[in-house]
Design an enzyme around this catalytic site. Structure first.
Site, PDB file in Angstrom:
ATOM      1  N   CYS A 129       0.814  -1.219   0.000  1.00 48.93           N
ATOM      2  CA  CYS A 129       0.000   0.000   0.000  1.00 48.93           C
ATOM      3  C   CYS A 129       0.845   1.266   0.000  1.00 48.93           C
ATOM      4  O   CYS A 129       0.531   2.239  -0.699  1.00 48.93           O
ATOM      5  CB  CYS A 129      -0.949  -0.004   1.201  1.00 48.93           C
ATOM      6  N   HIS A 236      -2.340   6.371   4.812  1.00 50.61           N
ATOM      7  CA  HIS A 236      -0.903   6.508   5.029  1.00 50.61           C
ATOM      8  C   HIS A 236      -0.410   7.850   4.501  1.00 50.61           C
ATOM      9  O   HIS A 236      -0.903   8.374   3.494  1.00 50.61           O
ATOM     10  CB  HIS A 236      -0.140   5.403   4.290  1.00 50.61           C
TER      11      HIS A 236
END
Length: 328
Positions: A129, A236
Site C-alpha cells: 500500500c 498513510h
C-alpha cells in the site's frame, strides 16, 4: 459478465473489494466468497443478495468456473491457493507480498505500468500500500526528468495492520495495554513495521525499495526507506525526497502532477492547503502537496503524499487491474 471470487472476503480489504466492485458496477455473473474455516457458513450481502462464505480449500475451488480471484488473505494463503485458482483458469490478483518479487509475476499499479498485465501467467501481484501511493507521482517525474535517488519516510495508519491494530489504538486511548504492537500506539510512533532483517531494515522498508525498482523498471535506482506506524486510524502519509537527473522548475512539477492520472494536486501554502490522512480517507485519488525544492542538493525535490491505504492502497488497485484485463 464474469465469474469472480473474493478470497479473504470477511477482512477489512476483502469487504472493501466488495464495496468497490459494487460502486464501479463491475460486471459480475456469479460471485464466490472465500475465507478461513472459522468464517465458513457465515453470510455477506452484495447487491442485495446474501452469499454464504466458503472455506478456502482445494475442494471448494476445483469445481468452479472462475474468471477472476481477488485475494486478500495473507501470504501463506496466497502461496497455497493462488496456484489452485490459476489452475482452473482464473486470473489471481493478489494483495499479499507472496508473489510481488517473483520475476514471473507482474507487479502492477494501473496508472503506471498497465501494460505489464500482458505477461501474467495466471497471477498478478498488487504492490504494498505504501508503495502504490508513490508510484503514479514518481512515474510522472521519472518520465520527464529522470530519477537518481528516492528517500521514503512513511507515517502509516493502524488500519494497515488489521483489526487487532485498530483495537490497540482505540483501547490504548482508554489507557489499556497493547495486544498487537510491542508498545502502545496511542500517543506514540513506532519506527517498526513488519520484522527486522539482518541488514537493519524492516521487511516493510525492503518491500518499498524492491517494489519501486520493479514497478518503474529501474533495477539500479537508489532507494532507501524508513517506515513508521503512527496513531492514525486510516490513510498513510509519506515524506518523499527525490534527486532528479535533470533540473526542473517547481511550477512545471506542479503542472505535471496536476495532470497525472489518479493524483490530486493539493498544494497551496498561502491557504494552508496540503494533504492529510483525513482528507485522503475514502478517496480514490492519491493526494500530493508540500512540493518544494530541496536546497541541500542539486536537483532535489520534496513531496508529501497521502492516500487511503485500504482503498487505493489495496482494494481499488486490485479491482482496477481486473478492469484492465477486461478491456484488453
Amino acid at each position: 459478465m464474469y465469474n469472480v471470487a473474493v478470497v479473504g472476503a470477511t477482512g477489512n480489504v476483502g469487504r472493501k473489494i466488495l464495496e468497490i466492485l459494487d460502486e464501479r458496477n463491475f460486471p459480475i455473473k456469479n460471485l464466490y466468497l472465500y475465507a478461513s474455516k472459522k468464517s465458513a457458513g457465515k453470510e455477506l450481502e452484495f447487491r442485495g443478495k446474501k452469499y454464504a462464505i466458503l472455506e478456502t480449500s482445494v475442494e471448494n475451488i476445483e469445481n468452479k468456473d472462475l474468471d477472476f480471484a481477488l485475494f486478500s488473505a495473507g501470504g501463506d494463503t496466497s502461496l497455497k491457493f493462488a496456484p489452485e485458482f490459476s489452475k482452473i483458469g482464473a486470473v489471481v490478483i493478489d494483495n499479499s507480498s507472496a508473489w510481488r518479487m517473483d520475476p514471473k509475476v507482474p507487479l502492477v499499479v494501473p496508472e503506471v505500468n498497465p501494460e505489464d498485465v500482458k505477461w501474467h501467467n495466471g497471477i498478478i501481484a498488487n504492490p504494498n500500500c505504501s508503495t502504490i501511493q508513490a508510484m503514479p507521482i514518481l512515474k510522472a517525474i521519472e518520465d520527464k526528468y529522470g530519477l537518481e535517488r528516492v528517500v521514503y519516510s512513511t507515517y502509516q495508519a493502524v488500519s494497515g495492520a488489521g483489526a487487532a491494530a485498530i483495537s490497540d489504538l482505540e483501547n490504548g486511548l482508554k489507557g489499556e495495554e497493547p495486544k498487537k504492537f510491542p508498545y502502545p500506539i496511542a500517543g506514540n510512533v513506532l519506527p517498526h513495521i513488519d520484522v527486522f532483517l539482518d541488514n537493519g531494515y524492516t521487511k516493510e522498508e525492503m518491500k518499498m525499495i524492491e517494489e519501486t525498482r520493479k514497478i518503474l523498471g529501474l533495477k539500479d535506482l537508489r532507494v532507501t526507506a524508513t517506515t513508521a506506524r503512527v496513531p492514525v486510524l486510516n490513510s498513510h502519509s509519506e515524506s518523499v525526497n527525490l534527486e532528479l537527473k535533470n533540473d526542473f522548475e517547481i511550477n512545471d512539477i506542479l503542472e505535471l502532477l496536476k495532470n497525472t492520472e489518479g493524483v490530486t494536486l493539493y498544494d497551496d501554502k498561502d491557504n494552508l492547503i496540503y494533504p492529510t490522512p483525513l482528507k485522503a480517507s475514502g478517496e480514490d485519488n492519491i493526494f500530493v502537496g508540500r512540493i518544494r525544492r530541496d536546497f541541500s542538493l542539486d536537483k532535489g525535490l520534496n513531496l508529501w503524499i497521502c492516500a487511503d491505504n485500504i482503498r487505493k492502497g489495496a482494494a481499488l488497485n486490485a479491482v482496477q487491474i481486473a478492469e484492465i484485463l477486461i478491456k484488453k
